[in-house]
Design a protein around this motif. Structure first.
Motif, short mmCIF file in Angstrom:
data_model
loop_
_atom_site.label_atom_id
_atom_site.label_comp_id
_atom_site.label_asym_id
_atom_site.label_seq_id
_atom_site.Cartn_x
_atom_site.Cartn_y
_atom_site.Cartn_z
N GLY A 57 26.21 40.78 -38.48
CA GLY A 57 25.15 41.76 -38.31
C GLY A 57 25.44 42.72 -37.16
O GLY A 57 25.21 43.93 -37.26
N VAL A 58 25.96 42.17 -36.06
CA VAL A 58 26.33 43.01 -34.91
C VAL A 58 27.48 43.95 -35.28
O VAL A 58 27.47 45.14 -34.92
CB VAL A 58 26.72 42.11 -33.71
N LEU A 59 28.47 43.42 -36.01
CA LEU A 59 29.61 44.26 -36.42
C LEU A 59 29.16 45.41 -37.33
O LEU A 59 29.60 46.56 -37.16
CB LEU A 59 30.64 43.40 -37.15
N ILE A 60 28.29 45.11 -38.28
CA ILE A 60 27.81 46.15 -39.20
C ILE A 60 27.01 47.21 -38.45
O ILE A 60 27.19 48.42 -38.66
CB ILE A 60 26.98 45.53 -40.33
N THR A 61 26.13 46.76 -37.56
CA THR A 61 25.34 47.71 -36.77
C THR A 61 26.24 48.59 -35.92
O THR A 61 26.06 49.81 -35.85
CB THR A 61 24.36 46.95 -35.85
N CYS A 62 27.24 47.97 -35.29
CA CYS A 62 28.18 48.72 -34.45
C CYS A 62 28.92 49.77 -35.28
O CYS A 62 29.05 50.92 -34.86
CB CYS A 62 29.16 47.75 -33.80
N GLY A 63 29.39 49.38 -36.46
CA GLY A 63 30.12 50.31 -37.31
C GLY A 63 29.27 51.46 -37.80
O GLY A 63 29.70 52.63 -37.77
N LEU A 64 28.05 51.18 -38.25
CA LEU A 64 27.17 52.24 -38.75
C LEU A 64 26.77 53.21 -37.65
O LEU A 64 26.76 54.43 -37.86
CB LEU A 64 25.93 51.62 -39.39
N VAL A 65 26.44 52.68 -36.47
CA VAL A 65 26.10 53.56 -35.35
C VAL A 65 27.33 54.35 -34.92
O VAL A 65 27.22 55.53 -34.52
CB VAL A 65 25.53 52.74 -34.17
N GLY A 66 28.51 53.74 -35.03
CA GLY A 66 29.73 54.46 -34.71
C GLY A 66 29.94 55.66 -35.60
O GLY A 66 30.29 56.77 -35.14
#
Length: 505
Positions: free
Chosen positions: A97-106
């Motif tokens: 979940g953290v990885l997906i959030t980081c990627g989308l915000v990126g």
């Protein structure tokens, strides 16, 4: 140099203001972190206090110590039996979940804010961690709780997603400062940090339990000193060994909390108080660190990023990672909306500021604004949304009995409360008629507003609340007995948490 008296007066007034204002704002559902940050901003250089504070390294140190003690308190107070079925769900949110959030915000930062890829991913890593503590404060103020599973998943996520966010933040800070880093080495470093953190945390948790039960300190007041020291020591040693200190602290506290040790209830209460103090100090420091005038310049960027995270990044992360689970879409939507950003993203910003990473100042202001906006919006809308999605239940007020208890190191008994259902077979029967196990002791009985010590001739009435002292086997026996019904209708038994505190037996 500031006089000690002036420092103490100022600090005391700030702490008192935070405590009193949290009581006032809690009644209207405003998360306490907004109160603490608001007091810090008012006391800052551009507020009525006029206190100049721009030491990023000191703010980072305060943040690290605070997070260590907050995580230790959270792990210590977590009930293992309650969260065990939901460990895969919580860990998937805390990692994928953290990885997906980081990627989308990126991606959003790259194309909407005109950041470079590394700058955008650094922003994503910083805001990827959630803070469920603010949510539960609002829910308690509104008298709400969640249906089975939601709270457990959110507790696990909020307690275990900080290590992932810290790793990603430090990773992108390193990448911004160096161009020759090996990606396979960084990938291996992640598993090494998490592995060392888990091993050290598990070892400390088990060893500390034995130590607490065997050391037999002459003064009870030294036990909290011992546990605080081990919490800080666990973080420091793990970091020195190349592991993730935050993960080690949480694992150690989680393992310690699932076991029986001397003065357990009083230590849990003590660490809860310390956690609140650390939250206040951390938010005050972060509030002092920000310049409100700088937030005006990032209003548009902060608003659109907050909207993107609320409506796209967080829901996508939750629905993707929770797809294999049995949670329905209403429950997943509630988990999505409860992804409040709290202290951790702001503390992670101080890492970037201390390292003088590219656009770290701009990122700090944007993140600070996002935390304020998302917390305010989600804090006020949680209750109506929970009611709309039908995932909230009313919280029954806990009964407070007039003394406290802690079991000795060799004792496996616990003090628990049981409410007798209206149609239980024990209603109308005397205690002496029930042939209860000898090791089961009914300490007190609450009937309405009356609290008294029952005798063998005491006759049970519907909705009597019993305070019992028993080991697990005897407790289960009484549970099975009182839940048996006298007619065909089934009534649920409510068995509440163990009573906090201590009394010598």
């Amino acid at each position: 140099m500031l006089d000690v008296e002036i420092l103490l007066i100022s600090g005391s007034f700030l702490l008192i203001a935070c405590v009193l204002m949290s009581k006032l704002t809690g009644r209207v559902g405003i998360p306490t972190l907004l109160v603490f940050i608001g007091v810090g901003m008012l006391a800052g250089s551009e507020g009525i206090g006029g206190i100049l504070f721009d030491d990023h390294s000191l703010a980072q140190t305060i943040g690290i110590i605070s997070l260590v003690l907050i995580l230790f308190s959270g792990g210590l107070d977590t009930e293992w039996k309650r969260i065990k079925p939901y460990i895969p769900h919580g860990l998937s949110l805390a990692t994928f979940g953290v990885l997906i959030t980081c990627g989308l915000v990126g991606v959003f930062g790259k194309y909407a804010l005109n950041f470079s890829w590394l700058e955008a991913l650094l922003l994503g890593a910083i805001v990827s961690s959630t803070d469920a503590a603010a949510v539960f404060t609002v829910l308690r103020a509104r008298g709400l709780s969640f249906t089975t599973g939601l709270r457990e998943v959110l507790e696990l996520e909020s307690g275990s997603n900080d290590p992932m966010a810290v790793f990603l933040t430090l990773l992108f800070i390193q990448l911004l400062g160096a161009k020759d880093l090996s990606y396979p080495a960084l990938f291996a470093s992640f598993f090494l940090q998490m592995g060392i953190g888990f091993i050290v945390g598990a070892g400390v948790g088990r060893w500390l339990r034995v130590l607490l039960n065997k050391v037999r300190l002459e003064f009870e007041g030294l036990y909290p000193v011992l546990t605080i020291s081990f919490a800080l020591l666990t973080y420091a040693i793990t970091q020195r060994l190349g592991g993730n200190g935050f993960l080690a602290v949480y694992i150690a506290a989680l393992i310690l909390g699932r076991s029986t040790f001397i003065h357990k209830k009083s230590l849990i209460l003590f660490h809860d108080s310390i956690a609140w103090l650390m939250q206040i100090l951390m938010f005050l420091a972060l509030g002092l660190l920000v310049y409100p005038s700088d937030l005006v310049n990032v209003t548009s960027d902060g608003v659109i990023l907050a909207i993107f995270m609320l409506l796209i990044a967080r829901p996508v992360a939750v629905f993707v990672t929770m797809a294999p689970t049995s949670f329905n879409w209403r429950e997943k939507m509630m988990i999505s909306w409860m992804g409040l950003r709290g202290a951790v993203p702001i503390v992670l910003c101080t890492y970037a500021l201390s390292a003088e990473a590219s656009k770290s100042g701009l990122i700090f202001n944007i993140v600070f604004f996002v935390v304020l906006v998302s917390t305010l919006v989600q804090g006020f809308t949680l209750k109506p949304l929970a009611s709309l999605l039908k995932v909230a239940v009313e919280v029954k007020k806990k009964i407070r009995f007039p003394f406290e208890y802690v079991s000795g190191s060799e004792m496996q008994d616990e003090l628990k409360e049981i409410e007798i259902p209206r149609d239980s077979i024990v209603v109308g029967k005397a205690i002496a008629e029930l042939n209860l196990p000898q090791k089961l002791l009914i300490v007190l009985l609450r009937r309405g507003e009356d609290v008294f010590a029952p005798r063998g001739s005491t006759v049970f009435q519907p909705l009597d609340s019993l305070l019992i002292l028993a080991e697990t086997v005897e407790y289960d026996f009484l549970i099975n007995l009182v839940t048996q019904i006298s007619q065909e209708e089934s009534i649920a038994l409510k068995a509440t948490e163990p009573v906090h505190g201590e009394v010598e037996l």
